[in-house]
Enzyme design. Structure first.
Site, PDB file in Angstrom:
ATOM      1  CG  ASP A 286       0.133  12.428  10.552  1.00 53.29           C
ATOM      2  OD1 ASP A 286      -0.457  11.401  10.183  1.00 53.29           O
ATOM      3  OD2 ASP A 286       1.086  12.922   9.904  1.00 53.29           O
TER       4      ASP A 286
ATOM      5  CE  LYS B 125       8.282   0.218   6.066  1.00 52.05           C
ATOM      6  NZ  LYS B 125       7.802   0.682   7.373  1.00 52.05           N
TER       7      LYS B 125
ATOM      8  CE1 TYR C  88       7.749   1.732   2.823  1.00 56.15           C
ATOM      9  CE2 TYR C  88       7.369  -0.065   1.280  1.00 56.15           C
ATOM     10  CZ  TYR C  88       7.022   0.629   2.409  1.00 56.15           C
ATOM     11  OH  TYR C  88       5.926   0.232   3.138  1.00 56.15           O
TER      12      TYR C  88
ATOM     13  CG  ASP D 119       9.260  15.382  12.217  1.00 62.56           C
ATOM     14  OD1 ASP D 119       9.489  14.148  12.152  1.00 62.56           O
ATOM     15  OD2 ASP D 119       9.887  16.222  11.544  1.00 62.56           O
TER      16      ASP D 119
ATOM     17  N   GLY E 128       1.619   8.814  12.849  1.00 66.81           N
ATOM     18  CA  GLY E 128       1.204   8.677  11.443  1.00 66.81           C
ATOM     19  C   GLY E 128      -0.276   8.327  11.377  1.00 66.81           C
TER      20      GLY E 128
ATOM     21  N   GLY F 191      -2.508   8.645   8.005  1.00 60.37           N
ATOM     22  CA  GLY F 191      -2.218   7.855   6.816  1.00 60.37           C
ATOM     23  C   GLY F 191      -3.269   6.786   6.569  1.00 60.37           C
ATOM     24  CD  GLN F 192      -3.916   2.265   2.312  1.00 62.33           C
ATOM     25  OE1 GLN F 192      -2.702   2.099   2.225  1.00 62.33           O
ATOM     26  NE2 GLN F 192      -4.771   1.608   1.550  1.00 62.33           N
TER      27      GLN F 192
HETATM   28  N1  SER Z   1       1.822  -0.807  -0.286  1.00 62.02           N
HETATM   29  C1  SER Z   1       3.206  -0.542  -0.161  1.00 62.02           C
HETATM   30  C2  SER Z   1       3.749   0.173  -1.337  1.00 62.02           C
HETATM   31  O1  SER Z   1       3.225  -0.022  -2.410  1.00 62.02           O
HETATM   32  C3  SER Z   1       3.967  -1.821   0.030  1.00 62.02           C
HETATM   33  O2  SER Z   1       4.303  -1.948   1.346  1.00 62.02           O
HETATM   34  O3  SER Z   1       4.683   0.901  -1.197  1.00 62.02           O
END
Ligand code: SER
Length: 316
Positions: free
Chosen positions: A36, A145, A141, A51, A10, A13-14
Site C-alpha cells: 500500500d 472504470k 470514477y 505507490d 491497496g 483498503g476495504q
Molecule cells: N462502492 C463503490 C462506491 O460507492 C462502488 O463501486 O464508490
C-alpha cells in the site's frame, strides 16, 4: 500449497484487508505480499510500501518476490474521486497500465482488477441491468472504470493477458472500513445502530442500490481467479449480484434486532451519484460461465454483521 506469489496492491483498503487474510489462508503466508502507499502501524506478514504509479518501484517488487499474480485494488472511489478528479484519473488508470504492461511483458501471469456498478449511468436500464447494455457513466470514477474495462479486454485480445474483473456493487463487511464510496452508508449504518441507536443517512430512504456482503465479494473474486481460463469468457468485467436494498429496508432489518433504532435522511452530493447507478443487476453470465452464486441476502447479512460487530466491540 499452490506455487503462486501474489502481490496485493491497496492491501489496506476495504477489500484489500480482507482479501489479504483470505489469500494467505489459501496460498500460505509467505506467498502473499501486501502493499500500500503507506506502511500501516501494525504489519503482519510480508509488506511492501508501494505507490502503483511508481513504475520502477513496482518492477523492483515484482522481481524481488518473483510475483506471478497481481490484485490491483488501489483506487479512489466514487465520492472521493469527484472531489479530486485529476488524481482519481491518474491513479485509477496509470496503476492499471503499469500492471497490464507487466503482464504483457510476461513478468506476471494473472491480473485481478476490480470494476464497479459505477460503469453504468443514467441512461442504463435501472432494473436487472444486463451485462451488455447502454453505458454512459457520468462520474469520474465510473468513467475511469469503464475505460479500464476496455483496456483489460484490449490487453487480453491483443496481447493475451490473463486479466479478470468483477463489477462490484456496494460492499459491506465488519472487518474493514469503506473509504470514499457512495455505498458506504450501508456499512456505517450498522456501526451507528450499535453505537448510537440512530443514524443520519446521506442517501434518501428509497435509494435502491445493488449491494453485496464481503463474504460473497471474496467468494466471487477468488472464484473468478481460480476458474480455468476457458471459463472466463468476458475479459472486460463481469456483472455480479448479491442483493439490492434501499436505506429504509436495511434500517427495518436492523430494527428487527435493535427495536429502537431510528434513521434520519439528509441526502448530500452522493445522492446524485447513487441516482445514476442501477438498482439491481442481472449476473447470469457470471453464474453460467464460472458458477457464481451468492450466499447472503439482506436478513442473513444483517444478523451476521450485528453479531460480529458486537463481538468486536466487546473484545476491545
Ligand atoms: N462502492 C463503490 C462506491 O460507492 C462502488 O463501486 O464508490
Amino acid at each position: 500449497m499452490k506455487s503462486e506469489k501474489i502481490l496485493i496492491i491497496g492491501s489496506q483498503g476495504q477489500i484489500g484487508l480482507e482479501l489479504t487474510t483470505e489469500l494467505r489462508t489459501i496460498y500460505g503466508e509467505d506467498n502473499v505480499i501486501a502493499s500500500d502507499v503507506k506502511r500501516p502501524t501494525e504489519v503482519s506478514g510480508l509488506f511492501e510500501e508501494l505507490d502503483v504509479m511508481n513504475k520502477q518501484k513496482f518492477a523492483d517488487i515484482l522481481k524481488k518476490h518473483g510475483v506471478t499474480q497481481v490484485y490491483l485494488l488501489a483506487a479512489l472511489l466514487s465520492a472521493t474521486a469527484e472531489q479530486n478528479p485529476r488524481l482519481a484519473w491518474d491513479l485509477n488508470m496509470e496503476g492499471l497500465f503499469n500492471v497490464l504492461n507487466a503482464a504483457k511483458e510476461g513478468i506476471i501471469k494473472k491480473v485481478y482488477w476490480p470494476s464497479s456498478i459505477a460503469v453504468f449511468g443514467p441512461s442504463t436500464p435501472k432494473k436487472m441491468t444486463p451485462q451488455y447494455t447502454i453505458m454512459e457513466p457520468n462520474t469520474i470514477y465510473g468513467i475511469s472504470k469503464q475505460a479500464g474495462e476496455r483496456y483489460c479486454e484490449y490487453y487480453h485480445q491483443k496481447h493475451g493477458v490473463d486479466v479478470r474483473s468483477i463489477r462490484y456493487p456496494g460492499l459491506i463487511g465488519y472487518k474493514s472500513a469503506p473509504g470514499g464510496g457512495t455505498t458506504d452508508y450501508a456499512v456505517h449504518i450498522y456501526h451507528e445502530a450499535l453505537k448510537q441507536g440512530t443514524y443520519e443517512c446521506f442517501l434518501s430512504a428509497d435509494t435502491e442500490l445493488p449491494m453485496m456482503y464481503m463474504h460473497d465479494a471474496l467468494k466471487a473474486t477468488i472464484g473468478l481467479m481460480e476458474s480455468t481460463a476457458e471459463k472466463v469468457k468476458i475479459r472486460s468485467s463481469y456483472n455480479v449480484a448479491g442483493m439490492s436494498f434501499n436505506p429504509q429496508q436495511v434500517a427495518d432489518e436492523i430494527a428487527k434486532h435493535i427495536p429502537n433504532f431510528t434513521v434520519t435522511y439528509k441526502p448530500d452530493f452522493r445522492q446524485k451519484i447513487a441516482d445514476s447507478w442501477p438498482q439491481s443487476i442481472n449476473d447470469e453470465e457470471a453464474r453460467s460461465h464460472w458458477g457464481w452464486k451468492p450466499d447472503f441476502n439482506l436478513a442473513q447479512m444483517t444478523t451476521d454483521m450485528l453479531e460480529n460487530l458486537k463481538k468486536k466491540t466487546t473484545s476491545v
